[in-house]
Design an enzyme around this catalytic site. Sequence first.
Site, mmCIF file in Angstrom:
data_model
loop_
_atom_site.group_PDB
_atom_site.id
_atom_site.type_symbol
_atom_site.label_atom_id
_atom_site.label_comp_id
_atom_site.label_asym_id
_atom_site.label_seq_id
_atom_site.Cartn_x
_atom_site.Cartn_y
_atom_site.Cartn_z
ATOM 1 N N GLU A 297 0.832 -1.215 0.000
ATOM 2 C CA GLU A 297 0.000 0.000 0.000
ATOM 3 C C GLU A 297 0.866 1.263 0.000
ATOM 4 O O GLU A 297 0.528 2.258 -0.646
ATOM 5 C CB GLU A 297 -0.972 -0.001 1.186
ATOM 6 C CG GLU A 297 -1.876 -1.231 1.292
ATOM 7 C CD GLU A 297 -2.577 -1.629 0.005
ATOM 8 O OE1 GLU A 297 -2.831 -0.768 -0.849
ATOM 9 O OE2 GLU A 297 -2.873 -2.832 -0.149
ATOM 10 N N TYR A 384 -1.622 -8.319 -10.740
ATOM 11 C CA TYR A 384 -0.552 -8.251 -9.752
ATOM 12 C C TYR A 384 0.619 -9.142 -10.161
ATOM 13 O O TYR A 384 1.751 -8.684 -10.285
ATOM 14 C CB TYR A 384 -1.060 -8.724 -8.382
ATOM 15 C CG TYR A 384 -2.149 -7.891 -7.762
ATOM 16 C CD1 TYR A 384 -1.870 -7.048 -6.681
ATOM 17 C CD2 TYR A 384 -3.466 -7.955 -8.212
ATOM 18 C CE1 TYR A 384 -2.871 -6.296 -6.079
ATOM 19 C CE2 TYR A 384 -4.469 -7.202 -7.627
ATOM 20 C CZ TYR A 384 -4.163 -6.373 -6.552
ATOM 21 O OH TYR A 384 -5.153 -5.621 -5.969
#
Length: 611
Positions: A297, A384
């Site tokens: 993040e 991802y």
Amino acid sequence: MPEVADTCSLASPASVCRTQHLHLRCSVDFARRTLTGTAALTVQSQEENLRSLTLDTKDLTIEKVVINGQEVKYTLGESQGYKGSPMEISLPIALSKNQEIVIEISFETSPKSSALQWLTPEQTSGKQHPYLFSQCQAIHCRAILPCQDTPSVKLTYTAEVSVPKELVALMSAIRDGEAPDPEDPSRKIYRFNQRVPIPCYLIALVVGALESRQIGPRTLVWSEKEQVEKSANEFSETESMLKIAEDLGGPYVWGQYDLLVLPPSFPYGGMENPCLTFVTPTLLAGDKSLSNVIAHEISHSWTGNLVTNKTWDHFWLNEGHTVYLERHICGRLFGEKFRHFHALGGWGELQNTIKTFGESHPFTKLVVDLKDVDPDVAYSSIPYEKGFALLFYLEQLLGGPEVFLGFLKAYVKKFSYQSVTTDDWKSFLYSHFKDKVDLLNQVDWNTWLYAPGLPPVKPNYDVTLTNACIALSQRWVTAKEEDLSSFSIADLKDLSSHQLNEFLAQVLQKAPLPLGHIKRMQEVYNFNAINNSEIRFRWLRLCIQSKWEEAIPLALKMATEQGRMKFTRPLFKDLAAFDKSHDQAVHTYQEHKASMHPVTAMLVGRDLKVD
């Protein structure tokens, strides 16, 4: 650059007009489960003679639209399912190119807004107060307020939010003070300011009985008081991760980097809301072993939030680069072998996802075509892990980590505050490595970017830390019944929790195992006693896939006690595929559906083929 259509938005595209700023004033009503207020949008025309424009909305009630003090005409189109309803606004004057206008829209959200989850006091840790949180990515901001709900448009925002005075409101912005609500002494107004332009999927709001602890010079961790100590301890590495990320990506432009630990129904591992990352409480392992999600993040502060995919077809640009940065942060903290260990684990995850979808499934392409596809339905580990694999392959092709990190830093600098497509990225890659064009031309670009299934090349991985996991998993997979007595708790004594997780991931790829093996595994390793969410998740999947009836209540409990979709969806799917638990899985879902996050409820319903 030619304009790329965003097929997930019904609003006027960025080539017609651009929202520059939002001023939001709203009141949070827990009794009615609504946000009511005004969104004042500063919009700049991108063409001559603009007479009307269209915004995205979803399940909103519009009271009126005001421009320059005058109410203006608007029409709300038919609902188009997950895309919501287009809202066309007639402008009182024709705008010339670059002319700005402020459009003030009075609106109210629906109690069933797909962007919001309203929790009763019983669903919180403290049991005293209700709780609200938003999740706008990918296309749910339109279910909070009318907007150009596309990542191709970036805006700054300010907000004033009225909430019951015993609660705290936070947003994806810098906190800008609080004051009693002049209209209601039982309420308080919190103010916010986001000075960095962001796509509206990064607008976020949370309201609850929140407390904070400072864990770094620019970091507070927020949660209900029951989790605040544990969270402060779990995420104590945040500042060192931020410093490494700045070294890799360039200056951190957002000012504050706070963390919010949400209630268990939060559907993702984390959400990179600027100034305030949202994370799942399933990261609270007690030993910081799941902190790679924080590194992930943090990395989005550069890749995703500063440089943004122009449409959701190019989501891999956000996630592939972010996983690449995340693994470099973990590599700097814990060593290069650790980076390779996680990279190889990611390749295994990629194989699993492709196997689940089927190798010719269009969602296994790196660049997807989301025309008439809900991005929530297409969401998976592909952007991802296939994205990371491409970047890791390019790193090895072009001269190693330092060389490729140089490219990444230049890419961020070049495209900061902008939205980009795969072609923009690829053109910049070629210009940055203009002395290595021959190498770049060896890349099978068409297969990597546009073909389904596994990538054409597997990168090279250091297997030092993975070997022990493979060896132990091989012992179990090949063991005959008479070999089971050779296993003991000593097998695990040199394995980290990361390796234990990888061991289970390896065994799971070979599932089902004979039931006797699974029972013996529990007998010697006592996996039922492990609370690390990643390990528990893989262990329970292994039990259900190997048809151990005793694990059914444990798997149902994990699937419903928390709502992180990475765990909840596969557990429900496994339970539904086992004849002994199929009916229970469906019944449990129907029982819990009303208290689940709206996106989770929708996707689990699809997975179980109910609703």
